[in-house]
Design an enzyme around this catalytic site. Structure first.
Site, PDB file in Angstrom:
ATOM      1  N   THR A  35       0.860  -1.183   0.000  1.00 45.32           N
ATOM      2  CA  THR A  35       0.000   0.000   0.000  1.00 45.32           C
ATOM      3  C   THR A  35       0.894   1.230   0.000  1.00 45.32           C
ATOM      4  O   THR A  35       2.112   1.139   0.166  1.00 45.32           O
ATOM      5  CB  THR A  35      -0.918   0.040   1.235  1.00 45.32           C
ATOM      6  OG1 THR A  35      -0.105   0.206   2.416  1.00 45.32           O
ATOM      7  CG2 THR A  35      -1.744  -1.227   1.362  1.00 45.32           C
ATOM      8  N   VAL A  64       3.320  -1.121   4.476  1.00 44.50           N
ATOM      9  CA  VAL A  64       2.630   0.112   4.831  1.00 44.50           C
ATOM     10  C   VAL A  64       3.679   1.221   4.956  1.00 44.50           C
ATOM     11  O   VAL A  64       4.705   1.036   5.609  1.00 44.50           O
ATOM     12  CB  VAL A  64       1.848  -0.029   6.149  1.00 44.50           C
ATOM     13  CG1 VAL A  64       1.011   1.217   6.409  1.00 44.50           C
ATOM     14  CG2 VAL A  64       0.974  -1.277   6.144  1.00 44.50           C
ATOM     15  N   ILE A  90       7.582  -2.173   6.789  1.00 42.82           N
ATOM     16  CA  ILE A  90       7.502  -0.714   6.825  1.00 42.82           C
ATOM     17  C   ILE A  90       8.172  -0.120   5.589  1.00 42.82           C
ATOM     18  O   ILE A  90       9.359  -0.339   5.341  1.00 42.82           O
ATOM     19  CB  ILE A  90       8.170  -0.158   8.095  1.00 42.82           C
ATOM     20  CG1 ILE A  90       7.649  -0.872   9.355  1.00 42.82           C
ATOM     21  CG2 ILE A  90       7.948   1.344   8.174  1.00 42.82           C
ATOM     22  CD1 ILE A  90       6.159  -0.744   9.573  1.00 42.82           C
ATOM     23  N   LYS A  91       7.400   0.648   4.832  1.00 43.25           N
ATOM     24  CA  LYS A  91       7.923   1.329   3.646  1.00 43.25           C
ATOM     25  C   LYS A  91       8.470   2.696   4.052  1.00 43.25           C
ATOM     26  O   LYS A  91       7.774   3.490   4.688  1.00 43.25           O
ATOM     27  CB  LYS A  91       6.827   1.511   2.595  1.00 43.25           C
ATOM     28  CG  LYS A  91       6.354   0.228   1.963  1.00 43.25           C
ATOM     29  CD  LYS A  91       5.215   0.467   0.976  1.00 43.25           C
ATOM     30  CE  LYS A  91       5.661   1.250  -0.243  1.00 43.25           C
ATOM     31  NZ  LYS A  91       4.563   1.354  -1.255  1.00 43.25           N
ATOM     32  N   ILE A  92       9.721   2.941   3.651  1.00 36.65           N
ATOM     33  CA  ILE A  92      10.384   4.199   3.978  1.00 36.65           C
ATOM     34  C   ILE A  92      10.976   4.788   2.690  1.00 36.65           C
ATOM     35  O   ILE A  92      11.700   4.094   1.973  1.00 36.65           O
ATOM     36  CB  ILE A  92      11.541   3.985   4.986  1.00 36.65           C
ATOM     37  CG1 ILE A  92      11.091   3.155   6.195  1.00 36.65           C
ATOM     38  CG2 ILE A  92      12.143   5.317   5.390  1.00 36.65           C
ATOM     39  CD1 ILE A  92      10.243   3.877   7.187  1.00 36.65           C
TER      40      ILE A  92
END
Length: 233
Positions: A35, A64, A90-92
């Protein structure tokens, strides 16, 4: 070299279209769902309920993205998300403080995905930090006039030579040719929007014509057309 290198390319879906997620899950293709802030905002539902539904719908991972720029705030958001499920990645964004955030989270055992990638140096940095996934935006790279296929090949070769565990995840894949670029490069994963996923199963005029010839020949012979072995009921 990491155990993931050299394995089949993972298929993720970059959508919250539940019917497509079920389709991929039933085929046994689905490694996870990605997402981003735009996708979650378009849902027009509480974010928590959308994430819960995506976790319930499929047994894979769920990526996310954080929504802030400074490392301290990114870490706070990331830790809250990770506490929700051990399947959340975790998307960074792979710029500025994002690298510090990814390094800290990976040390804590929280898997990260480097996103907003347009250059191979971002992938190399993600590899050096031990990030789980690095997602170059293939269609946007091509729109900027650069060679996305070359970026994939170069980055994959560097990660393999250095024995890094980071999997390149082709993102913003808008065509079947871009999907095939990912496959040819041997990268570890690809995340597909709904339209591109549907294209994987689409017919073509050549296929339609071949199937029509088979059907015509079958129906023209009473022994085949009336065979009990091939009844449809």
């Amino acid at each position: 070299m990491d155990e993931h290198q050299g394995t089949d390319m993972q298929i993720w879906l970059d959508t919250i279209d539940f019917s497509l997620i079920r389709h991929a899950r039933q085929l046994g293709l689905l490694a996870g769902v990605t997402t981003n802030p735009s996708i979650l905002a378009a849902a027009k539902q509480p974010v928590e309920s959308v994430l819960d539904a995506l976790l319930d719908l499929q047994p894979g991972k769920l990526a996310v993205q954080v929504t802030c720029d400074d490392s301290a705030s990114q870490l706070r958001q990331a830790r809250r998300l990770a506490a929700k499920s051990d399947r959340i990645v975790i998307k960074i964004p792979a710029i500025g403080d994002g690298f510090q955030t990814m390094a800290a989270l990976e040390r804590e055992g929280i898997p990260t995905l480097a996103t907003a990638i347009f250059e191979s140096r971002q992938i190399v940095m993600a590899g050096l930090l031990g990030v789980h996934y690095a997602a170059p935006y293939l269609n946007r790279i091509e729109q900027a006039g650069r060679d996305a296929a070359l970026l994939l090949q170069e980055s994959q070769q560097i990660l393999q030579r250095q024995g890094k565990r980071t999997l390149i995840m082709g993102a913003a894949v808008k065509s079947l040719e871009q999907f095939m670029q990912c496959a040819r490069a041997g990268i570890g994963a690809v995340t597909l929007p709904a339209d591109t996923y549907r294209q994987l199963f689409a017919s073509t005029p050549d296929v339609d014509a071949a199937l029509a010839r088979f059907d015509s020949a079958w129906q023209a012979n009473p022994f085949t057309a009336r065979s009990a072995l091939f009844l449809t009921e």
